[in-house]
Scaffold this motif. Structure first.
Motif, mmCIF file in Angstrom:
data_model
loop_
_atom_site.group_PDB
_atom_site.id
_atom_site.type_symbol
_atom_site.label_atom_id
_atom_site.label_comp_id
_atom_site.label_asym_id
_atom_site.label_seq_id
_atom_site.Cartn_x
_atom_site.Cartn_y
_atom_site.Cartn_z
ATOM 1 N N ASP A 15 0.807 -1.215 0.000
ATOM 2 C CA ASP A 15 0.000 0.000 0.000
ATOM 3 C C ASP A 15 0.844 1.271 0.000
ATOM 4 O O ASP A 15 0.332 2.371 0.048
ATOM 5 C CB ASP A 15 -1.003 -0.014 1.161
ATOM 6 N N GLY A 43 4.428 -4.677 17.084
ATOM 7 C CA GLY A 43 4.917 -4.504 15.717
ATOM 8 C C GLY A 43 5.622 -5.721 15.156
ATOM 9 O O GLY A 43 6.135 -5.692 14.047
ATOM 10 N N GLY A 45 4.284 -8.493 14.247
ATOM 11 C CA GLY A 45 3.493 -9.237 13.272
ATOM 12 C C GLY A 45 2.516 -10.233 13.865
ATOM 13 O O GLY A 45 1.947 -11.049 13.139
ATOM 14 N N LYS A 46 2.282 -10.164 15.173
ATOM 15 C CA LYS A 46 1.374 -11.112 15.832
ATOM 16 C C LYS A 46 -0.062 -10.928 15.339
ATOM 17 O O LYS A 46 -0.721 -11.892 14.947
ATOM 18 C CB LYS A 46 1.409 -10.915 17.364
ATOM 19 N N SER A 47 -0.515 -9.681 15.351
ATOM 20 C CA SER A 47 -1.903 -9.441 14.955
ATOM 21 C C SER A 47 -2.138 -9.782 13.491
ATOM 22 O O SER A 47 -3.191 -10.326 13.135
ATOM 23 C CB SER A 47 -2.279 -7.979 15.198
ATOM 24 N N MET A 48 -1.178 -9.444 12.639
ATOM 25 C CA MET A 48 -1.329 -9.749 11.213
ATOM 26 C C MET A 48 -1.478 -11.256 11.004
ATOM 27 O O MET A 48 -2.315 -11.701 10.222
ATOM 28 C CB MET A 48 -0.110 -9.237 10.441
HETATM 29 N N1 LIG Z 1 -1.388 -1.239 6.124
HETATM 30 C C1 LIG Z 1 -0.118 -1.511 6.463
HETATM 31 N N2 LIG Z 1 0.891 -1.226 5.605
HETATM 32 C C2 LIG Z 1 2.171 -1.489 5.931
HETATM 33 N N3 LIG Z 1 2.538 -2.024 7.088
HETATM 34 C C3 LIG Z 1 1.588 -2.320 7.998
HETATM 35 C C4 LIG Z 1 0.215 -2.083 7.732
HETATM 36 N N4 LIG Z 1 -0.498 -2.467 8.831
HETATM 37 C C5 LIG Z 1 0.394 -2.934 9.714
HETATM 38 N N5 LIG Z 1 1.655 -2.853 9.230
HETATM 39 C C6 LIG Z 1 2.886 -3.256 9.900
HETATM 40 O O1 LIG Z 1 2.845 -4.629 10.192
HETATM 41 C C7 LIG Z 1 3.684 -4.899 11.287
HETATM 42 C C8 LIG Z 1 3.043 -5.927 12.171
HETATM 43 O O2 LIG Z 1 1.941 -5.382 12.829
HETATM 44 P P1 LIG Z 1 1.078 -6.203 13.891
HETATM 45 O O3 LIG Z 1 0.821 -7.552 13.368
HETATM 46 O O4 LIG Z 1 -0.109 -5.372 14.239
HETATM 47 O O5 LIG Z 1 2.056 -6.283 15.145
HETATM 48 P P2 LIG Z 1 1.739 -6.790 16.619
HETATM 49 O O6 LIG Z 1 0.365 -7.277 16.679
HETATM 50 O O7 LIG Z 1 2.756 -7.851 16.869
HETATM 51 O O8 LIG Z 1 1.974 -5.606 17.520
HETATM 52 C C9 LIG Z 1 3.925 -3.574 11.991
HETATM 53 O O9 LIG Z 1 5.287 -3.240 11.862
HETATM 54 C C10 LIG Z 1 3.077 -2.588 11.252
HETATM 55 O O10 LIG Z 1 3.729 -1.359 11.120
#
Ligand SMILES: Nc1ncnc2c1ncn2[C@@H]1O[C@H](COP(=O)(O)OP(=O)(O)O)[C@@H](O)[C@H]1O
Ligand SMILES: [Mg+2]
Lengths: 263, 314
Positions: A15, A43, A45-48
């Motif tokens: 994006d 940050g 990547g857990k939530s992703m």
């Molecule tokens: N729309 C996006 N575009 C680019 N990077 C993203 C986007 N959304 C999240 N990220 C990145 O993905 C990474 C993992 O995020 P996330 O899974 O929320 O981490 P956690 O849950 O472990 O805190 C983060 O570094 C965040 O900046």
């Protein structure tokens, strides 16, 4: 067959100008009825990863790599209809902020029943209500009838998270993904929610993917643990092994940083 | 309850202020009912005699208070040019304008909700973008011009109806509704476009909220999520807009009634202004004020119904 098997999983965002790899080469699996804790700083990547398993990642502007097998079928390659059949029925998810996860203008009851309305079309309104009330009692909300007729703003934070758990459990799913479910709650309520999740795991053979940045919570609840950093897997193994004999420098530092009072 | 009491008091005060301003306006603006009735070459004596007969020679405040007292009793005076009680004159025409307004409001709400949701379902797609452009364009067309276009197209080209024809609601309610449909559409289209724009942005704002993700996590389809969860939240800001729209529609109907030759309130308001028939004008403006206040009150009640978080507050 494993309940959940994640193979060489990765996410690349498209994006912005440059593609951004936020998860890379992640492998793990979760047995029926097991509890897997994923830990890592914010940050990492857990939530992703969690959203990908629940089929909730956006379809545009990002590339998903590898495989996520749920009961043998690859979630990443399902079409929307197949995915929707799993969501709310087999795989459920709760989040960090129960306040914002509940619709503010809808009563609690209909929200708890929602998965039944979607997946059990044959159930009557009375059956759904009875089931919802049963679930509200299961999550130790004693005044279930009153909660059923309340609006979200009338409940406390802990009650709201219990409501979220009841809503997730209403269709008796096989997997519950809990992404930082206690981070927004105070410490006593936090402990109660952990106990509740452990009980549901034992009573109902519910598998749980428990995500937290808090190692002491992970230690309390998990059967096995996965450590993540910068979107990559650092190490994984049974909970005793990770905490008593960590192999990686990163894990050792994390454990050393746990405040002693909590242990 | 205390809230509603407060609201009622403020409504009555507003109404009092409106009545005073309307009455004062006729004392200030040039032109005289006696002169306009007798013609500009009447003798000074006859004008003075008629003014005395109409009570126009009494002091302003005395005239205002006696008129106000009569109004409270339900007597709005007698029309100078129509020669019948203002109350009866208005009551006769009110159903026409009211039906047209209600019809326009139903069209506005009924069309804008599905259109906006459909645009949101395909947000930022080519369909959404072209609809957005069309919408911006439609929003800027005045209702009377749309009225002229509709009359020309359906009346003269397709010959679906006879332009200028009108059937009284007392004679045939169905045919009456039929005649009001086109004017109502003319009023509704720009309002509908405005609603679509507001609703689309409200829905897209709501769609980013976490409860929407939760709804998706239960296996709902996009349309289900939009209708069951997002819509009610997104409607909260729209309720105010639609409330204001009703007042606007009544004002708009004055012009549109001219285009479609409909003998509603707008028509008698315009004729009465030009004839200095002040009892009629005062009566109609008071009525419009009452309608606007009532709609505002309704909006408030609706607000509290839709958003439970407000119910607990004052
Ligand atoms: N729309 C996006 N575009 C680019 N990077 C993203 C986007 N959304 C999240 N990220 C990145 O993905 C990474 C993992 O995020 P996330 O899974 O929320 O981490 P956690 O849950 O472990 O805190 C983060 O570094 C965040 O900046
Ligand atoms: Mg997170």
């Amino acid at each position: 067959m494993k309940l959940l098997e994640v193979v060489d999983f990765g996410i690349e965002f498209h994006d912005h100008d440059r593609p951004e790899q936020v998860v890379e080469g992640v492998n793990f699996s979760l047995e029926q009825g097991g509890i897997l804790g994923i830990v890592g700083e914010s940050g990492s990547g857990k939530s992703m990863t969690a959203l990908a398993i629940a089929g909730l990642l956006p379809r545009k502007k990002l590339k998903k790599e590898g495989h996520i097998y749920f009961e043998g079928k690859d979630v990443l390659r399902m079409d929307r209809t197949e995915l929707r059949e799993l969501q709310g029925d087999e795989i459920c998810m709760i989040f960090q902020e129960p306040q914002s996860c509940l619709n503010p203008v809808m009563r609690i009851g209909p929200q708890v029943e929602e998965a039944l309305r979607v997946h059990r079309k044959e159930m009557s309104a009375e059956e759904r209500r009875a089931r919802a009330l049963e679930r509200l009692r299961d999550v130790e909300l004693t005044d279930a009838e009153r909660v059923y007729d309340s609006y979200p703003h009338e409940l406390s934070g802990g009650m709201r998270q219990r409501v979220m758990i009841a809503a997730a459990m209403v269709g008796s799913p096989h997997l519950l993904i809990a992404d930082e479910p206690t981070t927004a709650l105070d410490v006593t309520v936090q402990a109660q929610i952990i106990q509740l999740l452990k009980r549901l795991n034992e009573d109902e053979k519910l598998a749980i993917l428990f995500i937290s940045h808090d190692l002491s919570l992970i230690r309390q609840i998990s059967h096995s643990v996965l450590v993540m950093q910068h979107g990559k897997l650092v190490e994984s193994g049974p909970v005793e092994r990770i905490f008593e004999d960590p192999q990686e420098e990163y894990t050792k530092n994390l454990i050393a940083a746990i405040p002693k009072v909590k242990l | 309850m205390k809230y509603f009491f407060r609201k009622l008091i403020s409504m009555l005060l507003t109404l009092l202020a409106v009545s005073f301003i309307v009455f004062a306006a006729f004392a200030v603006i040039p032109g005289d009912a006696a002169v306009s009735r007798l013609g500009s070459n009447a003798t000074e004596e006859s004008v003075a005699a008629l003014r005395a007969e109409m009570g126009l020679d009494r002091p302003f405040l005395e005239r205002y208070l006696s008129w106000l007292g009569d109004c409270v009793k339900g007597d709005f005076g007698t029309s100078i040019s129509y020669g019948m009680p203002v109350g009866q004159l208005i009551l006769d025409k009110l159903p026409i304008t009211l039906t047209m307004t209600v019809l326009s409001l139903i069209l506005t709400v009924g069309l804008s909700v599905p259109i906006a949701l459909l645009m949101c379902k395909y947000a930022r797609s080519r369909f959404d973008r072209s609809m957005y452009g069309l919408n911006q364009f439609v929003m800027s067309i005045p209702a009377f011009f749309l009225g002229i276009l509709l009359t020309w197209f359906f009346g003269m080209v397709l010959k679906w109806f006879r332009p200028g024809g009108y059937v009284s609601y007392k004679k045939d309610f169905g045919a009456f509704l039929g005649y009001l449909l086109l004017p109502a559409i003319a009023i509704a289209i720009p309002k509908c476009a405005m609603s679509v724009k507001l609703l689309r942005s409200a829905v897209l704002t709501e769609a980013d909220k976490e409860y929407v993700r939760t709804a998706y996590s239960r296996g709902m389809s996009t349309m289900e999520v939009l209708y069951r969860h997002v819509l009610k939240n997104a409607l909260i800001p729209l309720i105010t807009f639609w409330g204001m729209t009703v007042a606007d529609m009544i004002a708009g109907s004055i012009v549109v009634e001219q285009v479609f030759n409909i003998p509603g309130l707008g028509r008698i308001l315009l004729t009465s202004i030009s004839r200095r028939d002040y009892p009629v004008v005062e009566g109609i403006i008071l009525l419009i004020a009452v309608v606007v206040l009532l709609v505002n009150f309704l909006v408030d009640i609706l607000y509290r119904k839709v958003d439970p978080r407000l119910e607990d507050q004052g």
